[in-house]
Design an enzyme around this catalytic site. Structure first.
Site, PDB file in Angstrom:
ATOM      1  N   TRP A 129       0.881  -1.163   0.000  1.00 17.51           N
ATOM      2  CA  TRP A 129       0.000   0.000   0.000  1.00 17.51           C
ATOM      3  C   TRP A 129       0.914   1.205   0.000  1.00 17.51           C
ATOM      4  O   TRP A 129       1.672   1.430   0.941  1.00 17.51           O
ATOM      5  CB  TRP A 129      -0.899  -0.003   1.234  1.00 17.51           C
ATOM      6  CG  TRP A 129      -1.925   1.089   1.222  1.00 17.51           C
ATOM      7  CD1 TRP A 129      -3.133   1.073   0.593  1.00 17.51           C
ATOM      8  CD2 TRP A 129      -1.842   2.361   1.889  1.00 17.51           C
ATOM      9  NE1 TRP A 129      -3.800   2.251   0.805  1.00 17.51           N
ATOM     10  CE2 TRP A 129      -3.034   3.074   1.602  1.00 17.51           C
ATOM     11  CE3 TRP A 129      -0.868   2.984   2.680  1.00 17.51           C
ATOM     12  CZ2 TRP A 129      -3.289   4.345   2.083  1.00 17.51           C
ATOM     13  CZ3 TRP A 129      -1.114   4.265   3.168  1.00 17.51           C
ATOM     14  CH2 TRP A 129      -2.313   4.926   2.873  1.00 17.51           C
ATOM     15  N   ASN A 160       6.964  -3.036   6.206  1.00 21.04           N
ATOM     16  CA  ASN A 160       5.641  -2.454   6.424  1.00 21.04           C
ATOM     17  C   ASN A 160       5.803  -1.340   7.442  1.00 21.04           C
ATOM     18  O   ASN A 160       6.313  -1.568   8.540  1.00 21.04           O
ATOM     19  CB  ASN A 160       4.663  -3.512   6.957  1.00 21.04           C
ATOM     20  CG  ASN A 160       3.332  -2.900   7.378  1.00 21.04           C
ATOM     21  OD1 ASN A 160       2.915  -1.874   6.854  1.00 21.04           O
ATOM     22  ND2 ASN A 160       2.683  -3.528   8.340  1.00 21.04           N
ATOM     23  N   GLY A 161       5.371  -0.129   7.084  1.00 22.46           N
ATOM     24  CA  GLY A 161       5.483   0.988   8.006  1.00 22.46           C
ATOM     25  C   GLY A 161       5.986   2.232   7.307  1.00 22.46           C
ATOM     26  O   GLY A 161       5.987   2.325   6.071  1.00 22.46           O
ATOM     27  N   LYS A 175     -19.720   3.218   4.337  1.00 23.78           N
ATOM     28  CA  LYS A 175     -19.747   1.994   3.536  1.00 23.78           C
ATOM     29  C   LYS A 175     -19.959   2.310   2.059  1.00 23.78           C
ATOM     30  O   LYS A 175     -19.284   1.775   1.185  1.00 23.78           O
ATOM     31  CB  LYS A 175     -20.884   1.065   4.031  1.00 23.78           C
ATOM     32  CG  LYS A 175     -20.556   0.290   5.276  1.00 23.78           C
ATOM     33  CD  LYS A 175     -19.575  -0.829   5.050  1.00 23.78           C
ATOM     34  CE  LYS A 175     -18.263  -0.705   5.698  1.00 23.78           C
ATOM     35  NZ  LYS A 175     -17.870   0.184   6.688  1.00 23.78           N
ATOM     36  N   GLU A 232     -16.840   4.172   0.499  1.00 17.46           N
ATOM     37  CA  GLU A 232     -15.562   3.477   0.385  1.00 17.46           C
ATOM     38  C   GLU A 232     -15.571   2.359  -0.649  1.00 17.46           C
ATOM     39  O   GLU A 232     -14.517   2.052  -1.205  1.00 17.46           O
ATOM     40  CB  GLU A 232     -15.081   2.963   1.749  1.00 17.46           C
ATOM     41  CG  GLU A 232     -15.895   1.887   2.394  1.00 17.46           C
ATOM     42  CD  GLU A 232     -15.384   1.527   3.795  1.00 17.46           C
ATOM     43  OE1 GLU A 232     -14.198   1.795   4.097  1.00 17.46           O
ATOM     44  OE2 GLU A 232     -16.162   0.988   4.579  1.00 17.46           O
ATOM     45  N   LYS A 269      -6.878  -2.642   4.579  1.00 21.01           N
ATOM     46  CA  LYS A 269      -7.713  -2.998   5.713  1.00 21.01           C
ATOM     47  C   LYS A 269      -7.083  -2.690   7.057  1.00 21.01           C
ATOM     48  O   LYS A 269      -7.703  -2.079   7.913  1.00 21.01           O
ATOM     49  CB  LYS A 269      -8.076  -4.481   5.663  1.00 21.01           C
ATOM     50  CG  LYS A 269      -9.023  -4.872   6.802  1.00 21.01           C
ATOM     51  CD  LYS A 269      -9.899  -6.020   6.441  1.00 21.01           C
ATOM     52  CE  LYS A 269     -10.978  -6.236   7.471  1.00 21.01           C
ATOM     53  NZ  LYS A 269     -12.073  -5.272   7.348  1.00 21.01           N
TER      54      LYS A 269
END
Length: 605
Positions: free
Chosen positions: A74, A100-101, A486, A489, A600
């Site tokens: 991401w 990740n980060g 909802k 998105e 997520k």
């Protein structure tokens, strides 16, 4: 946000990495890559922009190995591209790294240490792998170079790192700070993953990692050390979840599967938390500490924040304790004036939400008690809070949360009932939560069984609209905010949830001919007022969809909700909203499970 996997000691490393990445794709899907070696001098690096399916197309039959690492991204630093995809490799070709980060001081590190290095990506991650290589060239071992690099990363950063040195082809070097990472323990092999779900087809035994530890993983061993070099022994924990629970089965998308699973989530919560005699199986020490609080502070983000808004209603009405709900990212840097005796409740599906963890760290420093309500046992927020209650909702894979939201509200109801009963509050005494949640489960089932009618409404009213509005008052306003999230998105329809009484204070200026307005009417005190507000938008050309409780419905209402306890109406009212979002996205041809720009598990601030 990103997903990380690693394996050492398995002949089919490529398949293990790809399968694991597929299960972690909900964490990011801008680009992906793997590195593998066969421990006989052959190694392969394959990266591609896009999804795991795009990566698979680039992997030729000759790509093989027994050790490897993989990543699904991401994007934070640098656009989605093949160059910015992980794994990143050092300029000398020795080291491969996935991350990740976010590295807060990467620009300073790059300027101070690496001005002589030519970079091929725009990422903060490449800075780290080049630093490790630089220190190794100066004579440090890989572990020493890795450790030295970690000491240069500033406190604002978050990371989980997985490193391979091709001179030690069977060894994985691991470290984490704020971002989740687990070691999976096998027989003659070991794996690494951001989430246990990625490796449940390989092992059900995992070792949790703590911030500031360095781990050396070989096929036959896992060695954990702190930054001082002291070895740490930690036993694995067992995950009972079956790998098949994370599969779609016959469903076209996870989101629809997870919507349909919500009646079962209600029943699971009843089974786990309510005894046959109606007593509630929650630690009495937790209940007493909650009841001693002068004020409850619910801290959460996104959908969990909206579940907290409903929780405020439940706690205040059943326990008589004033309750505040805060957005985690705001609370972390602008905390309110606190009561003298507060209690903090953290709502988080993953248990890894970075913003919430930032607040929990502060709460722990202040010495206040806390409870994490999460779907993931042994997650970071679960480990670091004073108490934990689990949702038992099963894996939630779709980026848009559905069953975790309803699970959080139901568990808040159970908890509030137990607290109020301990205080001998009549409203709580008379609230038969097991019976009422059973009615909710049955009502949910009726709604999901009737989804074809909701599909028709979505196709008729929402399929081509540019914007839409949800309106409601009181507890219905809480639902409207989640319903709007909802729809926006997963379908990218500009949607807002408003208190219907606020329409005339500015928002009604946005109403045009055929603007969809979805009115939620489950609160008896405000039902007539909300209907009056719908007349105001109808007079300006809006198309109104009514979602109403059976006892408040009138002729012409399109979606009628089965009758349940007034405090639990959000659990039913949200179901058609979730389905409207799902079918609107489907009608527009989007990937319902993986909306653009989202991931997520939000593990960066």
């Amino acid at each position: 946000m990103c997903g990380i996997v690693g394996v050492t000691g398995k002949e089919n490393a490529v398949d293990i990495l790809l399968n694991g990445l597929g299960r972690l794709e909900y964490r990011g899907y801008d680009s992906a890559g793997i590195y593998v070696n066969d421990q006989n001098g052959k190694e392969y690096l394959v990266k591609e922009k896009g999804r795991i399916a795009d990566l698979k197309k680039e992997i030729t039959p000759d790509v093989h190995g027994t050790t490897g690492i993989g990543h699904t991204r991401w994007a934070t630093h640098g656009v989605p591209s093949k160059e910015n995809a992980h794994p990143h490799v050092s300029a000398d070709g020795r080291y491969y790294l996935v991350h990740n980060g976010v590295i807060g001081n990467f620009a300073q590190l790059k300027k101070e240490y690496l001005e002589d290095v030519t970079f091929v990506s725009d990422t903060d991650t490449e800075v780290i792998v080049q630093l490790i290589a630089k220190f190794a060239r100066k004579g440090l071992s890989t572990k020493e170079a890795f450790k030295k690099t970690l000491t240069l990363i500033d406190d604002s950063s978050s990371y989980s790192f997985l490193l391979v040195d091709h001179e030690e082809p069977d060894t994985l070097y691991v470290a984490k700070n704020k971002s989740p990472l687990l070691i999976g323990v096998g027989d003659g092999f070991n794996v690494v993953c951001s989430d246990a779900i990625a490796m449940l087809d390989q092992t059900h035994d995992f070792v949790e990692l703590v911030d500031g530890e360095i781990v050396v993983v070989k096929p036959e061993s896992v060695t954990i050390e702190n930054m001082e070099g002291n070895q740490i022994n930690r036993k694995p924990f067992h995950v009972d979840t079956d790998a098949s629970e994370a599969e779609k089965g016959a469903y076209p998308y996870y989101m629809l599967k997870e919507i349909d699973e919500q009646p079962g989530v209600m029943r699971n919560l009843i089974e786990h938390y309510i005894a046959e005699d109606g007593s509630i199986k929650i630690d009495e020490e937790l209940l007493k500490r909650l009841n001693q609080a002068q004020r409850l502070y619910i801290v959460a983000a996104g959908t969990s924040y909206h579940a907290g808004l409903v929780g405020k209603e439940l706690f205040e009405r059943l326990t008589n304790i004033p309750t505040e709900v805060h957005v985690a990212s705001e609370f972390a840097y602008n905390p309110p004036l606190l009561a003298e005796h507060p209690f903090f409740i953290f709502l988080t599906q993953s248990g890894e939400t970075a913003d919430s963890r930032q607040v929990l760290s502060q709460v722990n420093e202040w010495g206040y008690p806390s409870l994490t309500i999460t779907n993931v046992a042994n997650s970071t927020l679960s480990r670091e809070a004073t108490y934990t209650l689990l949702l038992y909702a099963g894996p939630e894979i779709a980026v848009a949360s559905t069953k975790a939201y309803t699970g959080q509200i139901a568990l808040e109801a159970i908890l509030a009932k137990a607290m109020g009963k301990l205080k001998n509050i009549d409203k709580a005494e008379n609230f038969n939560v097991a019976k009422e949640l059973t009615f909710v489960a049955n009502g949910m089932q009726a709604l999901v069984d009737g989804k074809s009618e909701i599909k028709e409404i979505a196709e008729d009213v929402l399929a081509t609209t540019r914007n839409a509005f949800y309106i409601g008052r009181s507890i219905d306003y809480d639902i409207a905010q989640e319903a709007a999230l909802k729809l926006k998105e997963v379908s990218y329809v500009q949607t807002e949830g408003f208190a219907s009484g606020e329409l005339k204070h500015g928002t009604i200026a946005l109403i045009e001919k055929d603007t969809p307005v979805i009115a939620i009417i489950t609160d008896e005190k405000t039902a007539k007022h909300t209907r009056s507000n719908t007349q105001e938008v109808l007079a300006r050309g809006a198309r109104v969809i009514y979602i109403a409780s059976r006892q408040l419905a009138v002729a012409g209402d399109q979606i009628i909700l089965p009758e349940v306890h007034p405090l639990l109406t959000p659990l039913l009212a949200i179901i058609p909203c979730q389905l409207l979002a799902y079918y609107t996205s489907l009608q527009r041809g989007y990937d319902v499970d993986k909306p653009r720009n989202l991931a997520k598990s939000v593990t960066v601030e």
